[in-house]
Design a protein around this motif. Structure first.
Motif, PDB file in Angstrom:
ATOM      1  N   GLY A  55       0.823  -1.208   0.000  1.00 20.00           N
ATOM      2  CA  GLY A  55       0.000   0.000   0.000  1.00 20.00           C
ATOM      3  C   GLY A  55       0.855   1.254   0.000  1.00 20.00           C
ATOM      4  N   GLY A  56       0.295   2.334   0.401  1.00 15.00           N
ATOM      5  CA  GLY A  56       1.011   3.606   0.504  1.00 15.00           C
ATOM      6  C   GLY A  56       0.471   4.658  -0.447  1.00 15.00           C
ATOM      7  N   ARG A  91       5.964   3.401  -0.668  1.00 11.48           N
ATOM      8  CA  ARG A  91       6.588   2.388   0.181  1.00 11.48           C
ATOM      9  C   ARG A  91       7.566   1.546  -0.630  1.00 11.48           C
ATOM     10  N   MET A 147       8.227  -1.153   9.033  1.00 13.12           N
ATOM     11  CA  MET A 147       6.858  -0.648   9.286  1.00 13.12           C
ATOM     12  C   MET A 147       6.008  -1.803   9.808  1.00 13.12           C
ATOM     13  N   TYR A 185       2.835  -2.400   9.552  1.00 13.16           N
ATOM     14  CA  TYR A 185       1.894  -2.917   8.547  1.00 13.16           C
ATOM     15  C   TYR A 185       2.580  -3.896   7.600  1.00 13.16           C
ATOM     16  N   TYR A 186       3.828  -3.590   7.247  1.00  9.76           N
ATOM     17  CA  TYR A 186       4.522  -4.445   6.273  1.00  9.76           C
ATOM     18  C   TYR A 186       5.328  -5.558   6.917  1.00  9.76           C
ATOM     19  N   TYR A 229      -2.494   6.715 -10.147  1.00  9.65           N
ATOM     20  CA  TYR A 229      -3.726   6.669  -9.342  1.00  9.65           C
ATOM     21  C   TYR A 229      -4.910   7.210 -10.136  1.00  9.65           C
ATOM     22  N   GLY A 231      -3.332  -4.620   0.502  1.00 16.37           N
ATOM     23  CA  GLY A 231      -4.081  -3.805   1.444  1.00 16.37           C
ATOM     24  C   GLY A 231      -3.993  -2.340   1.108  1.00 16.37           C
ATOM     25  N   SER A 232      -5.090  -1.632   1.295  1.00 12.93           N
ATOM     26  CA  SER A 232      -5.127  -0.177   1.143  1.00 12.93           C
ATOM     27  C   SER A 232      -4.857   0.205  -0.317  1.00 12.93           C
ATOM     28  N   TYR A 233      -3.775   0.890  -0.608  1.00 12.26           N
ATOM     29  CA  TYR A 233      -3.485   1.157  -2.018  1.00 12.26           C
ATOM     30  C   TYR A 233      -3.269  -0.170  -2.741  1.00 12.26           C
ATOM     31  N   VAL A 287      -9.359   0.809  -2.122  1.00  9.80           N
ATOM     32  CA  VAL A 287     -10.042   1.991  -2.639  1.00  9.80           C
ATOM     33  C   VAL A 287     -10.671   1.599  -3.974  1.00  9.80           C
ATOM     34  N   ASN A 317      -7.811   5.680   7.283  1.00 11.59           N
ATOM     35  CA  ASN A 317      -7.006   5.900   6.070  1.00 11.59           C
ATOM     36  C   ASN A 317      -7.832   5.699   4.811  1.00 11.59           C
ATOM     37  N   VAL A 318      -8.591   4.606   4.795  1.00  9.83           N
ATOM     38  CA  VAL A 318      -9.487   4.324   3.675  1.00  9.83           C
ATOM     39  C   VAL A 318     -10.860   4.033   4.271  1.00  9.83           C
ATOM     40  N   HIS A 373      -7.179   0.773  10.212  1.00  5.73           N
ATOM     41  CA  HIS A 373      -6.419   0.411   9.011  1.00  5.73           C
ATOM     42  C   HIS A 373      -5.225  -0.452   9.360  1.00  5.73           C
TER      43      HIS A 373
HETATM   44  C1  LIG Z   1      -4.367   6.554  -1.609  1.00  2.00           C
HETATM   45  S1  LIG Z   1      -5.287   5.317  -0.917  1.00  2.00           S
HETATM   46  C2  LIG Z   1      -4.722   5.365   0.758  1.00  2.00           C
HETATM   47  C3  LIG Z   1      -3.814   4.239   0.961  1.00  2.00           C
HETATM   48  C4  LIG Z   1      -3.219   4.241   2.333  1.00  2.00           C
HETATM   49  N1  LIG Z   1      -2.340   5.382   2.456  1.00  2.00           N
HETATM   50  C5  LIG Z   1      -2.298   6.039   3.602  1.00  2.00           C
HETATM   51  O1  LIG Z   1      -3.047   5.897   4.526  1.00  2.00           O
HETATM   52  C6  LIG Z   1      -2.356   3.036   2.552  1.00  2.00           C
HETATM   53  O2  LIG Z   1      -1.895   2.444   1.611  1.00  2.00           O
HETATM   54  N2  LIG Z   1      -2.064   2.788   3.843  1.00  2.00           N
HETATM   55  C7  LIG Z   1      -0.990   1.956   4.325  1.00  2.00           C
HETATM   56  C8  LIG Z   1      -1.111   0.556   3.951  1.00  2.00           C
HETATM   57  C9  LIG Z   1       0.357   2.569   3.953  1.00  2.00           C
HETATM   58  O3  LIG Z   1       0.414   3.779   4.190  1.00  2.00           O
HETATM   59  O4  LIG Z   1       1.269   1.911   3.479  1.00  2.00           O
END
Ligand SMILES: CSCC[C@H](NC=O)C(=O)N[C@@H](C)C(=O)O
Length: 694
Positions: free
Chosen positions: A472-473, A476, A485, A487-488, A527, A560-562, A587, A639-640, A669
């Motif tokens: 995501g990000g 990253r 991180m 999350y990762y 994006y 996840g996320s992005y 998203v 975040n999302v 998130h």
């Molecule tokens: C542009 S969509 C939002 C994605 C989100 N970014 C920040 O919150 C996301 O990817 N979050 C995590 C996984 C990250 O920042 O790596």
């Protein structure tokens, strides 16, 4: 033949007859999920003490270690997997106290909003805590967040965009330090502790003010119709340096044309408040503004971070000659940058070293400010991150991981390195069974080289199913070892587990990510402006499916996320390549990315941009989405928004499209509950297995 020899022969005979036994699963998601995760590493000004937060299966506690032996001591007793984050850990100037924030989710928007991942009937609070390092007693100081430490044990914190003062000794109730229009969003005490430089947002402009006491009017620094940020005092307290960027919103320029975002470095005389520009960033795309490291270590020199050479590098700016000197030249990035307490050195991590694989690692660098001498302190197959200098003896502390072992605190003294808390690794954490992901690269259709990490357990069937992991990000970089991180580190554990189950996993570092230079990180048409990065995801799927050991008809994808966004885009656009997917808090609708223009001015390409934003959304291609999908989202996601999945599921239902889904009430998130992270790992693996293995 001895009994032992007979047993060995029998063992090997069984293995020959049943090769599947060699390939059998040897650890669970819960076991690999038991990795430790340290954060908030900080050192006392003298460097004799370090402290950090350690997340052990959701139990987040603070540890202290004192030189010379640095034996870790657990200072807090938060012994439940309760989702309460620890952040902003700091020593007081005298090194006798630690202050930190407990609660909230500082990884995204609305950071100070309480997290109730346990769904308790009474909401937890976000509070500022203190630890007396003599008595080792920890206790709540006040409900709040965003604090800075001041002289005489003052603790200033932000509440409602105003500055409040608490007393560390608890002798007085918290009071508002001063009243001011606008939203205060940052500050820094002068070296003598008598003045506070603060930034206050007043809508289209942001000012820097100096607060001295309850009777002295606020003293403005070079007030103008622009935005000032990151005020830094000169060591002698007579000057204030800051970053100046544009004010207001400006003309409705074309939305789809990348443009330079100007920024300048200024210095002002505190007494007169008069300022002057010292440096204007090159008016190139690379020279565009992005917040980064900024320090005033000596009265004649500023140190700042900039991308204008094509990589995130450090520069020195002489305040008299206004000469700029590049301090970290080369095709690599620096991050996690910190000034030593004596302002003589700067420490950081960077993706460089003697091996080509170092591009996908992090190693520790130290810059001597006076001599500008840069020394790389670590190398090898590990990942080192978030360094802090310990006093002025050249000692360092940092987070250290390998492809097998997750991050622990390391101390480097000369060429002697020692790890702390190795004994905290749970006995059933499968460290010896984890693989070392291999660095791979392939070309995207436009010729861009894209790097990835390939996770594959040796042995097993001739053809294995493949899974593409999408981070995501998106700013990253996934690495050839445990991530710095949280999350990762979670997804690194997921990928190790998927490989253990028999998948070949390709973690793709697609464009928009960091670590590979400006043009890779900031391409045009990403994006909602055209999803140019998606070609890297499709290329990853094609690369994986073409590997000799992979069954090209059994390719899955998750992220996840992005990464959830790109997973959904892949399933919607290329179901014939990606046969199944798991979309974690992704998203799906980018149509709202362009607010309706106010007033007369509309960008010349507004309609085109809106159309492209729609076409870049997974919801635009639902008619070609044929692959099975599992949606996972928690409903306190800052975040999302969970509405991204709620809406997509409604569209699936309106179209009669099959799907599976799991909503996790109360979490955010970042899977603040460890048990939820393990659950998401198992849900992901089980769904991929169901469609690609059984
Ligand atoms: C542009 S969509 C939002 C994605 C989100 N970014 C920040 O919150 C996301 O990817 N979050 C995590 C996984 C990250 O920042 O790596």
């Amino acid at each position: 033949m001895t009994a032992i020899d007979m047993k060995k022969s029998l063992f090997f005979l069984i293995l020959l007859l049943f090769p599947a036994l060699i390939f059998a699963q040897t650890f669970t998601m819960e076991q690999v999920g038991k990795f430790s995760f340290p954060s908030e590493l900080t050192a006392s000004p003298s460097g004799e003490k370090i402290a950090w937060a350690m997340n052990e299966q959701g139990k987040r506690n603070i540890y202290l270690a004192e030189g010379p032996d640095f034996s870790p001591i657990k200072l807090t007793q938060f012994n439940e997997d309760d989702g309460q984050e620890i952040s902003s850990l700091k020593f007081t100037a005298d090194g006798n106290w630690l202050v930190f924030v407990r609660g909230g989710d500082h990884g995204g928007g609305n950071a100070s909003s309480t997290v109730n991942a346990l769904n308790l009937p009474v909401l937890p609070k976000v509070e500022i805590w203190k630890i007396n390092l003599s008595s080792r007693k920890s206790e709540v100081m006040v409900e709040g967040d965003d604090f800075i430490l001041g002289p005489q044990h003052q603790v200033l914190f932000l509440k409602g965009g105003q500055v409040w003062k608490a007393d560390l000794m608890g002798n007085e109730k918290p009071t508002q330090l001063f009243q001011i229009k606008g939203n205060v969003n940052g500050g820094e005490f002068s070296p003598d502790g008598k003045k506070l430089a603060f930034t206050v947002n007043r809508g289209g402009h942001q000012l820097i003010g100096i607060f001295e006491n309850a009777k002295t009017p606020i003293h403005w620094i070079a007030p103008s119709f622009h935005r000032y940020s990151q005020p830094k005092w000169s060591p002698d307290g007579t000057q204030l340096a800051f970053i100046k960027t544009q004010g207001g919103t400006g003309a409705a320029f074309p939305l789809l044309e990348p443009r330079h975002i100007p920024w300048e470095i200024w210095v002002a005389d505190v007494q007169s408040g008069e300022g002057k520009m010292l440096w204007k960033a090159p008016e190139t795309l690379r020279g565009s503004y992005r917040s980064g490291f900024f320090a005033f270590p000596s009265d004649q020199e500023l140190i700042f971070e900039s991308y204008h050479e094509g990589w995130q590098h450090l520069f020195a700016l002489n305040t008299s000659t206004q000469k700029v000197e590049s301090l970290t030249p080369g095709n690599y990035m620096v991050e996690q940058i910190k000034l030593s307490s004596d302002s003589k050195t700067i420490v950081f991590s960077g993706n460089t070293g003697p091996e080509k694989e170092d591009l996908d690692r992090r190693h520790i660098g130290v810059l001597d400010i006076a001599s500008k001498k840069l020394t790389w302190k670590t190398s090898g197959n590990g990942i080192e991150a978030y360094p802090v200098a310990l006093g002025n003896q050249g000692k360092l502390a940092f987070f250290s991981a390998t492809p097998q072992r997750s991050h622990l605190v390391a101390i480097l003294d000369g060429d002697q390195s020692s790890l702390l808390q190795e004994n905290s690794i749970p006995a059933d954490f499968p460290q010896s069974k984890l693989i070392s992901p291999k660095q791979v690269s392939f070309k995207a259709p436009d010729g861009t080289t894209v790097y990835g990490q390939l996770f594959e357990k040796e042995g097993g069937p001739a053809k294995k199913p493949g899974v593409v992991f999408v981070h995501g990000g998106p700013q990253r970089q996934m690495l050839l070892g445990w991530s710095y991180m949280d999350y990762y580190s979670n997804t690194y554990a997921f990928n190790q587990y998927l490989a253990e189950l028999g998948f070949v996993v390709l973690s793709v570092n697609y464009r928009l990510g960091i670590g590979y230079g400006y043009e890779f990180h900031r391409p045009a048409y990403g994006y909602h402006q055209g999803a140019v990065e998606y070609q890297d995801i499709k290329a990853a799927g094609e690369y994986l499916s073409a590997l000799s050991q992979v069954d090209g008809n059994k390719i899955g994808i998750y992220g996840g996320s992005y990464g959830g966004y790109l997973t959904a885009l892949a399933l919607a656009r290329d179901s014939e390549l990606f046969k199944v997917g798991v979309d974690i808090h992704g998203v799906h609708d980018l149509d709202g990315r362009y607010a309706l223009p106010e007033g007369y001015e509309v960008a010349s390409d507004y309609e085109k941009a809106k159309k492209i934003a729609w076409e870049s959304s997974p919801i635009a291609d639902l008619d070609t989405w044929k692959s099975p999908v599992l949606f996972i989202h928690s409903d306190d996601d800052r975040n999302v928004s969970v509405s991204q999945t709620t809406d997509l599921i409604r569209r699936f239902e309106e179209k009669g499209m099959p799907y599976e889904s799991v909503l996790i009430p109360g979490d955010t998130h970042h899977w603040m509950l460890w048990r939820n992270m393990v659950r998401v790992g198992n849900l992901t693996a089980d769904f991929l297995k169901k469609h690609l293995m059984d």
